[in-house]
Design a protein around this motif. Sequence first.
Motif, PDB file in Angstrom:
ATOM      1  N   ALA A 189       3.489  40.224  29.178  1.00 52.63           N
ATOM      2  CA  ALA A 189       2.338  40.697  29.951  1.00 52.63           C
ATOM      3  C   ALA A 189       2.172  42.203  29.783  1.00 52.63           C
ATOM      4  CB  ALA A 189       2.518  40.337  31.421  1.00 52.63           C
ATOM      5  N   TRP A 190       3.294  42.921  29.762  1.00 56.25           N
ATOM      6  CA  TRP A 190       3.239  44.379  29.542  1.00 56.25           C
ATOM      7  C   TRP A 190       2.632  44.682  28.176  1.00 56.25           C
ATOM      8  CZ3 TRP A 190       4.446  48.602  32.557  1.00 56.25           C
ATOM      9  CH2 TRP A 190       4.460  49.835  31.902  1.00 56.25           C
ATOM     10  N   ALA A 191       3.124  44.003  27.148  1.00 59.37           N
ATOM     11  CA  ALA A 191       2.646  44.261  25.790  1.00 59.37           C
ATOM     12  C   ALA A 191       1.160  43.920  25.656  1.00 59.37           C
ATOM     13  CB  ALA A 191       3.469  43.456  24.784  1.00 59.37           C
ATOM     14  N   GLU A 254      -7.548  48.279  33.937  1.00 59.99           N
ATOM     15  CA  GLU A 254      -6.472  47.318  33.677  1.00 59.99           C
ATOM     16  C   GLU A 254      -5.134  48.031  33.475  1.00 59.99           C
ATOM     17  OE1 GLU A 254      -6.015  43.106  31.280  1.00 59.99           O
ATOM     18  OE2 GLU A 254      -7.127  44.740  30.306  1.00 59.99           O
ATOM     19  N   LEU A 255      -5.175  49.153  32.773  1.00 63.81           N
ATOM     20  CA  LEU A 255      -3.956  49.923  32.552  1.00 63.81           C
ATOM     21  C   LEU A 255      -3.464  50.538  33.863  1.00 63.81           C
ATOM     22  CD1 LEU A 255      -1.923  50.954  30.480  1.00 63.81           C
ATOM     23  CD2 LEU A 255      -3.450  52.879  30.023  1.00 63.81           C
ATOM     24  N   TYR A 256      -4.397  50.977  34.688  1.00 64.95           N
ATOM     25  CA  TYR A 256      -4.026  51.501  36.001  1.00 64.95           C
ATOM     26  C   TYR A 256      -3.270  50.447  36.797  1.00 64.95           C
ATOM     27  CZ  TYR A 256      -4.264  53.058  40.821  1.00 64.95           C
ATOM     28  OH  TYR A 256      -3.922  53.397  42.104  1.00 64.95           O
ATOM     29  N   ARG A 257      -3.795  49.233  36.835  1.00 62.36           N
ATOM     30  CA  ARG A 257      -3.156  48.175  37.620  1.00 62.36           C
ATOM     31  C   ARG A 257      -1.762  47.845  37.066  1.00 62.36           C
ATOM     32  NH1 ARG A 257      -4.589  48.182  42.331  1.00 62.36           N
ATOM     33  NH2 ARG A 257      -3.741  46.082  42.616  1.00 62.36           N
ATOM     34  N   LEU A 258      -1.623  47.902  35.754  1.00 64.58           N
ATOM     35  CA  LEU A 258      -0.320  47.632  35.144  1.00 64.58           C
ATOM     36  C   LEU A 258       0.711  48.665  35.599  1.00 64.58           C
ATOM     37  CD1 LEU A 258       1.292  45.934  32.987  1.00 64.58           C
ATOM     38  CD2 LEU A 258       0.718  47.775  31.379  1.00 64.58           C
ATOM     39  N   ARG A 264       5.115  50.235  41.549  1.00 67.41           N
ATOM     40  CA  ARG A 264       4.984  49.669  42.896  1.00 67.41           C
ATOM     41  C   ARG A 264       4.347  50.673  43.857  1.00 67.41           C
ATOM     42  NH1 ARG A 264       9.603  48.541  45.276  1.00 67.41           N
ATOM     43  NH2 ARG A 264       8.782  46.846  46.530  1.00 67.41           N
ATOM     44  N   GLN A 265       3.344  51.374  43.341  1.00 68.50           N
ATOM     45  CA  GLN A 265       2.544  52.300  44.138  1.00 68.50           C
ATOM     46  C   GLN A 265       1.094  52.171  43.705  1.00 68.50           C
ATOM     47  OE1 GLN A 265       4.105  56.366  44.893  1.00 68.50           O
ATOM     48  NE2 GLN A 265       5.801  55.810  43.550  1.00 68.50           N
ATOM     49  N   ASP A 266       0.198  52.408  44.648  1.00 66.67           N
ATOM     50  CA  ASP A 266      -1.231  52.317  44.375  1.00 66.67           C
ATOM     51  C   ASP A 266      -1.902  53.595  44.865  1.00 66.67           C
ATOM     52  OD1 ASP A 266      -3.673  51.381  43.636  1.00 66.67           O
ATOM     53  OD2 ASP A 266      -3.650  49.602  44.906  1.00 66.67           O
TER      54      ASP A 266
END
Length: 277
Positions: A189-191, A254-258, A264-266
Amino acid sequence: MLSKLTHWFSTRRRDRALRDYAIDDTLWQATLDELPFLAHLEAPDRVRLRELTSLFIAQKEFSTAHGLELTDAMTVAIAAQACLPVLNLSLDLYRGWVGVIIYPGEFVIRKTVEDEDGVVHEVEQDASGEAWEGGPVVLSWEDAQMAGGTDAYNVVIHEFAHKIDMLNGEADGHPLLMRRWHAPLDSQAWADIFDHAYDHFCAKVDAVPDRRWARFERDSLIDPYAADHPSEFFAVCSEALFVQPQAFEAEYPELYRLLARFYRQDPARIGIAFAPS
């Protein structure tokens, strides 16, 4: 019984470190004032960051070069920024090394590079920061003081993101994913997200005509330097996540959410953090 005894000793060490390396109220407030991107943290998180900063200072050895005087303000400012990425993770991500070396300004590093023909060269270049695998983090104090600006630049977060990336070997933009923090995020999922974003950014950089290069550097949220290597892309995007989270989310959602899931911070949403899995 042994686990209880180990926990007791660990708690005693932690309490002693918090007592011996307590940060003065005035100094802590001055640090927060100098680092406006910490404003997204709610009061309980600022308390945890303060404690984590004290524990970090207790574990690491700060030193300076070229006659620079080491002050408490410098130590706390660097430690607080180093602890921000691991606020909801653990200082264990910085295990295996102890040194933080601070230069007055940029310093010279020597690197081995291979050109397109496969010829290896020894080169020297100026640097504002450097993270060594198994070794110290080296920082320019002049650049570290630029952390409160309006762009996404933050040399401290950048270099400590490299340290996090190095936890499972050479920095490659694929940091260690731990089940207790990152499930159900996995390496595939990371890749799928990270590698695609990196390739897209590299193509974007390569497409910039020479005559527009200066404008691109000025207008791009992500420094073009991030195209040099996936590890640099990870570090530069980590800067953007914490320093300019709203702009980063708007441009790279999408990269931000990853990265938000990884750390584990938003930070784009005040007071919201990812709950433990």
